[in-house]
Design an enzyme around this catalytic site. Sequence first.
Site, PDB file in Angstrom:
ATOM      1  N   GLU A 226       0.937  -1.253   0.095  1.00 39.62           N
ATOM      2  CA  GLU A 226       0.282  -0.065   0.077  1.00 39.62           C
ATOM      3  C   GLU A 226       0.905   1.374  -0.030  1.00 39.62           C
ATOM      4  O   GLU A 226       0.732   2.080   0.863  1.00 39.62           O
ATOM      5  CB  GLU A 226      -1.007   0.049   1.268  1.00 39.62           C
ATOM      6  CG  GLU A 226      -1.941  -1.209   1.074  1.00 39.62           C
ATOM      7  CD  GLU A 226      -3.002  -1.139   2.048  1.00 39.62           C
ATOM      8  OE1 GLU A 226      -2.696  -0.497   3.257  1.00 39.62           O
ATOM      9  OE2 GLU A 226      -3.958  -1.651   2.104  1.00 39.62           O
TER      10      GLU A 226
ATOM     11  N   GLU B  17      -6.387  -8.158  -0.270  1.00 41.48           N
ATOM     12  CA  GLU B  17      -6.581  -8.233   1.040  1.00 41.48           C
ATOM     13  C   GLU B  17      -8.153  -7.833   1.380  1.00 41.48           C
ATOM     14  O   GLU B  17      -8.634  -6.812   0.529  1.00 41.48           O
ATOM     15  CB  GLU B  17      -5.851  -7.066   1.698  1.00 41.48           C
ATOM     16  CG  GLU B  17      -4.409  -7.422   2.005  1.00 41.48           C
ATOM     17  CD  GLU B  17      -3.662  -6.155   2.888  1.00 41.48           C
ATOM     18  OE1 GLU B  17      -4.433  -5.653   3.778  1.00 41.48           O
ATOM     19  OE2 GLU B  17      -2.574  -5.990   2.700  1.00 41.48           O
TER      20      GLU B  17
HETATM   21  C1  GAL Z   1      -3.945  -3.117   4.978  1.00 38.26           C
HETATM   22  C2  GAL Z   1      -2.542  -3.225   5.164  1.00 38.26           C
HETATM   23  C3  GAL Z   1      -2.437  -4.781   6.156  1.00 38.26           C
HETATM   24  C4  GAL Z   1      -3.100  -4.355   7.323  1.00 38.26           C
HETATM   25  C5  GAL Z   1      -4.630  -4.261   7.149  1.00 38.26           C
HETATM   26  C6  GAL Z   1      -5.690  -4.013   8.141  1.00 38.26           C
HETATM   27  O1  GAL Z   1      -4.272  -1.895   4.767  1.00 38.26           O
HETATM   28  O2  GAL Z   1      -1.968  -3.538   3.960  1.00 38.26           O
HETATM   29  O3  GAL Z   1      -1.040  -4.853   6.136  1.00 38.26           O
HETATM   30  O4  GAL Z   1      -2.653  -3.330   8.087  1.00 38.26           O
HETATM   31  O5  GAL Z   1      -4.625  -3.033   6.219  1.00 38.26           O
HETATM   32  O6  GAL Z   1      -6.836  -3.939   7.796  1.00 38.26           O
END
Ligand code: GAL
Length: 658
Positions: free
Chosen positions: A146, A300
């Site tokens: 990110e 994710e």
């Molecule tokens: C994302 C990030 C992850 C984790 C996740 C939590 O934005 O890439 O590493 O922090 O959020 O929701």
Amino acid sequence: MRMPLWYGGDYNPEQWPEEVWAEDVALMRRAGVTLVTVGVFSWSRLEPAEGRYTFGWLDRVLDLLAGGGIGVDLAVPTASPPPWFSLEHPDALTVTRDGVRLTHGSRDTYCVSAPAYREASLRITRALAERYRDHRAPVMWHVHNEYGTPCHCDHAAAAFRAWLRRRYGGLDALNDAWTTAFWGQRYSDWAQITPPRATQYLPNPAQALDFRRFVSDEMLAHFAEQRDLLRELTPGVPVTTNYVLAGWACVDHWKWSREVDLVSVDDYPSGRGMAAAEQTAFAADLARSWAGGRPWLLMEQATGYVLGPRASPKEPGEIARHSLQHVARGSQGAMFFQWRASRGGAEQWHPGMVPHAGPDSRVFREVCALGEALGRIPAPVDGPLIGPPVVEAEVAILWDEEAWWAVQGPGLPSAEIDYLAAAQQAHRVLWRQGVAVCFAHPSHDLPPYRAVLVPSLYLISDEAARNLAAYVEGGGTLVVSFFSGIADEHTRIRPGGYPGALREVLGIRVEEFRPLAEPVELPELGPSTVWSEVVHLDGAEAVARYPGGGPAVTRHRVGAGTAWYVSTRLDDSGYARVLAQAGPAGSGTPGVEVVRQRDRVFAINHTEDEQPVPVDGTDLITGRPVDGSLGPGGYVVVPVQTRPAVDPRRFRDLPNHR
Ligand code: GAL
């Protein structure tokens, strides 16, 4: 042969004793996991001192995963430099606009312009690639995480100046573009220019916007350095980086998406229930559009809700439905953050695929059921990265981060103009009616969609304005929302009446803006909030009027098409009524999502009632017949005959030309 879909999540085994790893792999196999992202934040564990590597633990993790038949999306851990690095190179730590140099102890604390950071990034990337190029586990590279940390230090200032020199050539052009004649800001030497650091009063909006463009380009240059090295050392292994979604737009996604082998996105809806389903569809349509006909992946998501004032579990079935919303739109799978919920550390309360309660839990049972379901849905393509399925889109919404950044700039006439909210509303209203939507950049070649919607696109280039006019003249329907087309690419207002660049195609001239403190009721369209305008007709006709009689919504026939203007913020039902008149309405049931790919259809019932769905056939997931209805919360994937060819330009994701 069709590949299975990717299913899994971020796997951070270094936070657990090794005994847990074998259980992890056994549980992954039980859950049908096919891919895990390993090592995203492992830099300090992999390189405990400059040039000294401790790969043994990662060797064992990759061997275990390979032994379990699980692929690895191997990360380049540059998002979290080790403490020793920060201490040795304090000049590589982020400086905020207030001049505060941040310290290590969290993550994402770096300056992408700092030479030491660039060098160290390439060093760890090379070490990883050389170590694992012949290992059978890695199937993909995951660079960084990110991207999104702007820095205002002297390294950033030097890089910003170099970027500005390339953009403007000379100082005269820069002074002109930034209107530095105002407030005595004229620059007579490049060395005088800084990032937009803290200022006594409002900063220069053009400078602020250029800095955001620069930050996106500078981070992209960092990504491209790792990517090029990885391509050289491990040819054929795709390289991606996960974009952050929701309200945090740090990069120009159209530009970035041309540079990655695979678009991948992280999606954390802030709403709950139906609002979450709406936001999920929005995120997936964006990712699909950025990919522009190329593959993409939901990298994710979470098994629970993590944004907002309180974290809450996803309701039964939501984990699967959200995942299928992405897969339906061409994601090559469904991935989560993270595999096992942490015991300690800053995200110890973040939900995982294996929750703190362990595998004997509702969440893990749902995770297993989803793995089984995805295992029955063949991936949309032959081979890992050939391209997602054709998803039929009928309407395009214009999406442009530069316009969004401009509207977040200083000194605008209302703090309530919200580009993201306008784009989300346009998407939501059509989603509820079952109209398939894609996103397009304002200068994209626009095929004959049923309509193109323009959500509060403050900034627009001449080229894009000509593009939109040509689209309407050729027979298109354009629906423009207030505060669009006002400024050029340097945030300079286009004089002579708003909305400058779109005045002609809309057949109107706006003399004044009247931001609203209180809602105003529009006959037939309901409440109007945030904004109103004094609109003069100049070829257009009024379709709805303000209580005082002035035009509020207008329609203008141009060539073979029609351009509509909505000069205020309507609520969802008012906006839906305008769209129904303009054309792009649908007859879907709210909360029942039907996404058609070329040779199969996904139907997802987000409601709590049984619902009719226009689908017959056999569900790929259960093998059971589908007879035109879906139970509460149900979902099916049904193969269909490839339908006769339609206008190929119409039913196609736009290639990302940007
Ligand atoms: C994302 C990030 C992850 C984790 C996740 C939590 O934005 O890439 O590493 O922090 O959020 O929701």
